[in-house]
Design an enzyme around this catalytic site. Sequence first.
Site, PDB file in Angstrom:
ATOM      1  NE  ARG A  90      -3.651   0.092   0.252  1.00 50.97           N
ATOM      2  CZ  ARG A  90      -4.683  -0.053  -0.557  1.00 50.97           C
ATOM      3  NH1 ARG A  90      -5.087   0.968  -1.301  1.00 50.97           N
ATOM      4  NH2 ARG A  90      -5.315  -1.213  -0.659  1.00 50.97           N
ATOM      5  N   GLY A  95      -1.610  -3.635   8.791  1.00 50.67           N
ATOM      6  CA  GLY A  95      -2.714  -4.573   8.689  1.00 50.67           C
ATOM      7  C   GLY A  95      -2.938  -4.999   7.255  1.00 50.67           C
ATOM      8  CG  HIS A 107      -6.187  -0.623   3.378  1.00 51.71           C
ATOM      9  ND1 HIS A 107      -5.549   0.591   3.250  1.00 51.71           N
ATOM     10  CD2 HIS A 107      -7.138  -0.647   2.392  1.00 51.71           C
ATOM     11  CE1 HIS A 107      -6.086   1.267   2.264  1.00 51.71           C
ATOM     12  NE2 HIS A 107      -7.055   0.550   1.720  1.00 51.71           N
ATOM     13  CB  CYS A 108      -0.633  -1.856   5.751  1.00 52.25           C
ATOM     14  SG  CYS A 108      -1.473  -0.894   7.020  1.00 52.25           S
ATOM     15  CB  ILE A 109       0.296  -6.238   3.214  1.00 49.15           C
ATOM     16  CG1 ILE A 109      -0.938  -7.120   3.371  1.00 49.15           C
ATOM     17  CG2 ILE A 109       0.926  -5.958   4.564  1.00 49.15           C
ATOM     18  CD1 ILE A 109      -0.624  -8.521   3.900  1.00 49.15           C
TER      19      ILE A 109
END
Length: 346
Positions: A86, A331, A333-335
């Site tokens: 992300r 989390g 969304h971050c990856i």
Amino acid sequence: MPWQMPSETARHDRVWMAFPAEGETLGDTDALREEGYATWTAVAHAVSAFTPVTILVDPSELSRARRMLSSDITILEAGVDEFWMRDSGPTFVVDADRPGVLGAVDWVFNGWGANSWASWTKSGEHARIIAEQVGAELVSSTLVNEGGGIHVDGEGTVLLTETVQLDPRRNPYLDRRRVEAEMLRTIGATKAVWLPRGLTRDYDDFGTNGHVDIVATIVSPGRLLLHDQQNPDHPDHVVTRELRALLSEQTDAAGRRFEVVGLPAPSTLTDEEGPVDWSYVNHLVTNDGVVACGFGDERADAAAREILADVYPGRRVVTVDARPLFDRGGGIHCITQQQPALAGSR
């Protein structure tokens, strides 16, 4: 050229990820490293049930990735040091005047503010590598920014955090006006809604200094999901109350006042490092599904799935244990990073 970042709820052609590579982020024991590999793999498989996944894999990790990932997932060999796609990857945009054209914003990535523990020589190239791979027009930016630092509604509204885009370790010479001008040029944002800060844990040494994608997201025009820490013993209890009061008075690009829907935090308050920032807001919406964070709290996990199913009607919500991700600073969304479908594609 009117570039516009679509809402995450729009259709996706693909989701991009990066496979973990050895280093400080992954962990310094065999058990921690295996936990990291397994969790990134579990997220990739969950996402691939809804949307094709391509994952960048460092040459040193190719054999492991081929062993762990299913044949449904496309592997692209590329250098990887930090593997939070992300943030290191491109932010995709489209052009209403040219329906078949995809753009890829290449923000400057400097390890969330040039942190001493971060490595970004390889990950700083991810946006250009991916843009070339998909034939996207590169939209170069001199703004130090990460994809986790913005959320949009696809209609001109962007959520930002003062402690991210105005962080002196990122953009020491910029003010709100200059940041907003760059958001207009790159992602088509005509209205910026500024949060004064993020969650408490995110200001630790290994935090992002306030990424919005762990705090709030726009689920549909005029409607926000906000992390809700209901326990007064947690410092984010005050933070989220103040953010709710602020956001309830804000309007979007169309002049609509936001409806704020609370997404309660799980019951765990602390770990060995202090107050946790476990948040169900950090989910991925992709095509007919929602891939949600789970925290081993059956009641809270189920309640979060129910709320997510309500705000994203018609989508199946699945949970992946995200505690190993949050232990490393992020989390689901971050990856992940979505590539929007172009007009006329399915």
